[in-house]
Design a protein around this motif. Structure first.
Motif, PDB file in Angstrom:
ATOM      1  N   PHE A 202       0.951  -1.249   0.168  1.00  0.00           N
ATOM      2  CA  PHE A 202       0.111  -0.130   0.076  1.00  0.00           C
ATOM      3  C   PHE A 202       0.913   1.217   0.076  1.00  0.00           C
ATOM      4  O   PHE A 202       0.599   2.127  -0.691  1.00  0.00           O
ATOM      5  CB  PHE A 202      -0.839   0.021   1.018  1.00  0.00           C
ATOM      6  CG  PHE A 202      -1.651   1.253   1.600  1.00  0.00           C
ATOM      7  CD1 PHE A 202      -2.831   1.525   0.874  1.00  0.00           C
ATOM      8  CD2 PHE A 202      -1.018   2.252   2.529  1.00  0.00           C
ATOM      9  CE1 PHE A 202      -3.282   2.799   1.181  1.00  0.00           C
ATOM     10  CE2 PHE A 202      -1.928   3.495   2.666  1.00  0.00           C
ATOM     11  CZ  PHE A 202      -2.898   3.828   2.025  1.00  0.00           C
TER      12      PHE A 202
ATOM     13  N   GLU B 151      -7.523   0.468   7.773  1.00  0.00           N
ATOM     14  CA  GLU B 151      -7.202  -0.038   6.534  1.00  0.00           C
ATOM     15  C   GLU B 151      -5.654  -0.753   6.603  1.00  0.00           C
ATOM     16  O   GLU B 151      -5.743  -1.876   5.838  1.00  0.00           O
ATOM     17  CB  GLU B 151      -7.061   1.080   5.437  1.00  0.00           C
ATOM     18  CG  GLU B 151      -6.633   0.435   4.015  1.00  0.00           C
ATOM     19  CD  GLU B 151      -6.681   1.512   2.923  1.00  0.00           C
ATOM     20  OE1 GLU B 151      -6.754   1.016   1.634  1.00  0.00           O
ATOM     21  OE2 GLU B 151      -6.866   2.586   3.389  1.00  0.00           O
ATOM     22  N   GLN B 152      -5.113  -0.585   7.240  1.00  0.00           N
ATOM     23  CA  GLN B 152      -3.516  -1.039   7.356  1.00  0.00           C
ATOM     24  C   GLN B 152      -3.225  -1.246   8.941  1.00  0.00           C
ATOM     25  O   GLN B 152      -3.404  -0.463   9.849  1.00  0.00           O
ATOM     26  CB  GLN B 152      -2.307  -0.114   6.951  1.00  0.00           C
ATOM     27  CG  GLN B 152      -2.528   0.303   5.364  1.00  0.00           C
ATOM     28  CD  GLN B 152      -2.202  -0.962   4.579  1.00  0.00           C
ATOM     29  OE1 GLN B 152      -1.301  -1.613   4.976  1.00  0.00           O
ATOM     30  NE2 GLN B 152      -3.045  -1.343   3.501  1.00  0.00           N
TER      31      GLN B 152
ATOM     32  N   HIS C 294     -13.453   0.656   4.954  1.00  0.00           N
ATOM     33  CA  HIS C 294     -12.394  -0.292   5.066  1.00  0.00           C
ATOM     34  C   HIS C 294     -12.874  -1.131   6.307  1.00  0.00           C
ATOM     35  O   HIS C 294     -13.376  -2.346   6.176  1.00  0.00           O
ATOM     36  CB  HIS C 294     -11.215   0.114   4.788  1.00  0.00           C
ATOM     37  CG  HIS C 294     -10.886   0.543   3.420  1.00  0.00           C
ATOM     38  ND1 HIS C 294     -10.948   0.043   2.478  1.00  0.00           N
ATOM     39  CD2 HIS C 294     -10.130   1.895   3.482  1.00  0.00           C
ATOM     40  CE1 HIS C 294     -10.552   0.876   1.276  1.00  0.00           C
ATOM     41  NE2 HIS C 294     -10.085   2.007   2.030  1.00  0.00           N
TER      42      HIS C 294
ATOM     43  N   GLU D 101      -9.404  -3.235  -1.789  1.00  0.00           N
ATOM     44  CA  GLU D 101      -8.850  -3.957  -0.656  1.00  0.00           C
ATOM     45  C   GLU D 101      -7.890  -4.977  -1.214  1.00  0.00           C
ATOM     46  O   GLU D 101      -6.952  -5.358  -0.659  1.00  0.00           O
ATOM     47  CB  GLU D 101      -9.614  -4.071   0.478  1.00  0.00           C
ATOM     48  CG  GLU D 101     -10.363  -3.286   1.030  1.00  0.00           C
ATOM     49  CD  GLU D 101     -11.866  -3.489   1.341  1.00  0.00           C
ATOM     50  OE1 GLU D 101     -12.478  -2.199   2.108  1.00  0.00           O
ATOM     51  OE2 GLU D 101     -12.238  -4.402   1.339  1.00  0.00           O
TER      52      GLU D 101
ATOM     53  N   ASP E 271      -4.632  -5.117   1.193  1.00  0.00           N
ATOM     54  CA  ASP E 271      -5.006  -4.742   2.585  1.00  0.00           C
ATOM     55  C   ASP E 271      -5.386  -5.641   3.497  1.00  0.00           C
ATOM     56  O   ASP E 271      -5.116  -5.963   4.671  1.00  0.00           O
ATOM     57  CB  ASP E 271      -6.210  -3.821   2.512  1.00  0.00           C
ATOM     58  CG  ASP E 271      -5.635  -2.380   1.817  1.00  0.00           C
ATOM     59  OD1 ASP E 271      -4.466  -1.999   2.047  1.00  0.00           O
ATOM     60  OD2 ASP E 271      -6.560  -1.726   1.385  1.00  0.00           O
TER      61      ASP E 271
END
Length: 442
Positions: free
Chosen positions: A75, A230-231, A264, A290, A295
Motif C-alpha cells: 500500500f 485499513e492498514q 474499509h 482492498e 489490505d
C-alpha cells in the motif's frame, strides 16, 4: 413519464411487467403485472434495479489503473505513485478526468457517488483564488455526467501522528481543522450535489481536532466518512501515540454515530466491532481495492451482525463495477471462513443500493417505491454472462454473474441517462477517459 420494465427487483423478489410512473424526478407509482408496455412508456428490457450507490470514490485514482499493476510492492509504495498523479492535477484537468470517470460510473448503473475529496489546493499548498476550485470541479463534473454526488470534503492535516504534511501532502492540508471548516462551509448543496465531511484517517487529523470535523457534520446533519484501520501499520502507530485503537480514538472524540461511515474497517478488534455496531456507524467495504492493495479482508459479516450497515465503493477504481464489489464481499468471506452463503443476493443488492445511498445522505434513494428518487438501472438478461437462469432468479444473476458491461439503461431523476448501453450526454466515454488519463501521464 413512465418506464415499463420487463422485470424489476422490488426488494424482496423479482416481478414481471412493472410500470414505474415518474413525476418531477420521483417515482409516483409502481404497478405490477403490466404484461405489455403501455403506449408512450419507455421500455426497459432485462432486470431493472434501484440505482447503485458508489459510496467511496477517489476520482483521480482512475488515472492509476494498470500503471500501478507493474511490479510488486505494498500500500505504501502504491501511495507514492498516487502522489505523483495528484501532483499533476489542476481544476481543469480534474474536471475532465472526473467527468469521464463519473460517466463510466453511469454506464455501470451507478446513480450516486460519494467522492472522498482531499485534493484541495495547488501544488505546494497555496490556495487557488477560489479555495474550493477543485471540489467545485468535481461537482460540475458529476452534473455533466448526469449522476448525483455527495462531496465528502476531507480534513487531511498531517502526515502521521505528530508529523507535519510531507511535500506531496501540502496541497491536501488546510493546516488546521478550523481552517478546513471555514473553507468547507463555503460549499453549498444543490439539486444533484450534497456536501458532507470526512476525516481522512486518524493519522492525518490530530486527535484534538477530530471533534471539530465531527461538530461541523453534526451541525449540518451531514454524512461524515473516515478511512478506518485499513492498514495494520496505522493501528500500531495509533496505539503507540494514544494507547488505543483508531476506532476507540474516534469514539472518544465523538466521531462515531449513525451518520458516520467507516471506510474499509479491515483490521478491527472485537471491541472495535462492538463500538461501531452499537453506535450505528456504517461500514463501506471496497473489496476490489482492498484486494488490489493487499489490505486484507475485513470482518463485514461480524460488523453487520453487530449493527453496522454495509455499503460498497470502488475506491481506487481498479475496476468500476458494483456487482463485482457485492460479489467479492460474499466470496471473500467464503474464502476467509470456508462457509458459503453469508448474505443473500438481495442483501448484497441492498448494500449496493439503498444502504449506500443512505450513507451518502440520500435515504430516499435506492428503492423502487412511490416517493423514492427515480433513479434506477437495468441489466440485460441475455448476455453470455446472464443468459440461462430464470428471471425470478434475477437478483442472484445480477450479483453472482453480471458485470458492469451488462448494464443497458440508467435513469437518474427520471432522465434516461444511459440508453441501450450508451451514455446520452457524453458521446464517447472511452475516448474521454483516454484523453483525460493521457493528460496526466505526459
Amino acid at each position: 413519464m413512465s418506464y415499463w420494465a420487463s422485470h424489476a427487483w422490488l426488494g424482496a423478489h423479482v416481478e414481471p411487467g412493472v410500470l414505474l410512473d415518474v413525476t418531477e424526478g420521483r417515482i409516483s407509482a409502481v404497478r405490477v403485472g403490466v404484461g405489455t408496455p403501455p403506449r408512450g412508456a419507455t421500455v426497459l428490457r432485462g432486470l431493472t434495479l434501484p440505482g447503485l450507490a458508489n459510496t467511496h470514490s477517489h476520482a483521480f485514482h482512475r488515472a492509476l489503473r494498470a500503471t500501478v499493476q507493474v511490479g510488486s510492492g505494498t500500500f505504501w509504495t502504491w501511495r507514492e505513485t498516487m502522489y505523483q498523479a495528484a501532483s499533476r492535477l489542476t481544476p481543469d484537468t480534474y474536471y475532465d478526468l472526473a467527468r469521464a470517470v463519473y460517466a463510466e460510473m453511469a454506464l455501470a448503473g451507478i446513480t450516486a457517488v460519494g467522492e472522498f475529496h482531499y485534493l484541495h489546493h495547488a501544488p505546494g499548498g497555496a490556495p487557488y483564488d477560489n479555495p474550493n476550485a477543485m471540489g467545485e470541479a468535481l461537482i460540475a463534473a458529476a452534473a455533466e455526467a448526469g449522476i448525483r454526488i455527495t462531496l465528502l470534503d476531507t480534513a487531511y492535516l498531517a502526515a502521521g501522528f505528530g508529523q507535519p504534511p510531507n511535500p506531496s501532502q501540502l496541497r491536501f492540508s488546510d493546516t488546521t481543522a478550523d481552517a478546513w471548516a471555514e473553507r468547507a462551509s463555503l460549499l453549498k448543496d444543490s439539486d444533484h450535489a450534497l456536501i458532507g465531511a470526512a476525516v481522512h484517517s486518524v493519522r492525518a487529523v490530530p486527535a484534538a481536532q477530530l471533534g471539530t470535523v465531527a461538530a461541523w457534520a453534526e451541525e449540518r446533519r451531514a454524512p461524515l466518512h473516515v478511512h478506518l484501520s485499513e492498514q495494520t501499520a496505522e493501528n500500531d502507530a495509533c496505539q503507540a501515540a494514544h494507547g488505543r485503537t483508531p476506532t476507540r480514538l474516534l469514539a472518544d472524540h465523538g466521531v462515531l454515530g449513525p451518520r458516520t461511515t467507516g471506510i474499509h474497517n479491515t483490521h478491527l478488534t472485537d471491541e472495535d466491532i462492538e463500538l461501531l455496531g452499537s453506535s450505528g456507524t456504517g461500514t463501506c467495504m471496497c473489496p476490489t481495492t482492498e484486494r488490489d492493495l493487499a489490505d486484507g479482508i475485513g470482518p463485514a459479516a461480524a460488523l453487520q451482525g453487530a449493527g453496522s450497515p454495509l455499503s460498497l465503493g470502488s475506491d481506487s477504481h481498479a475496476v468500476i463495477d458494483l456487482f463485482e464489489e457485492a460479489r467479492a464481499m460474499e466470496l471473500d468471506e467464503r474464502l476467509r471462513t470456508h462457509i458459503r452463503g453469508h448474505w443473500t443476493a438481495g442483501a448484497l443488492l441492498r448494500a449496493a443500493s439503498a444502504d449506500g445511498h443512505a450513507a451518502l445522505g440520500r435515504p430516499d434513494a435506492g428503492v423502487l417505491e412511490p416517493g423514492a428518487s427515480a433513479d434506477f438501472t437495468t441489466i440485460a438478461l441475455d448476455t453470455v454472462r446472464t443468459a440461462g437462469p430464470a428471471p425470478r432468479l434475477g437478483a442472484e444473476t445480477a450479483v453472482f454473474a453480471a458485470s458492469a458491461a451488462d448494464v443497458r439503461h440508467t435513469v437518474v431523476a427520471g432522465r434516461h441517462l444511459v440508453r441501450d448501453g450508451r451514455h446520452t450526454l457524453i458521446e464517447d466515454v472511452p475516448a474521454a477517459l483516454a484523453s483525460a488519463v493521457a493528460a496526466l501521464h505526459r
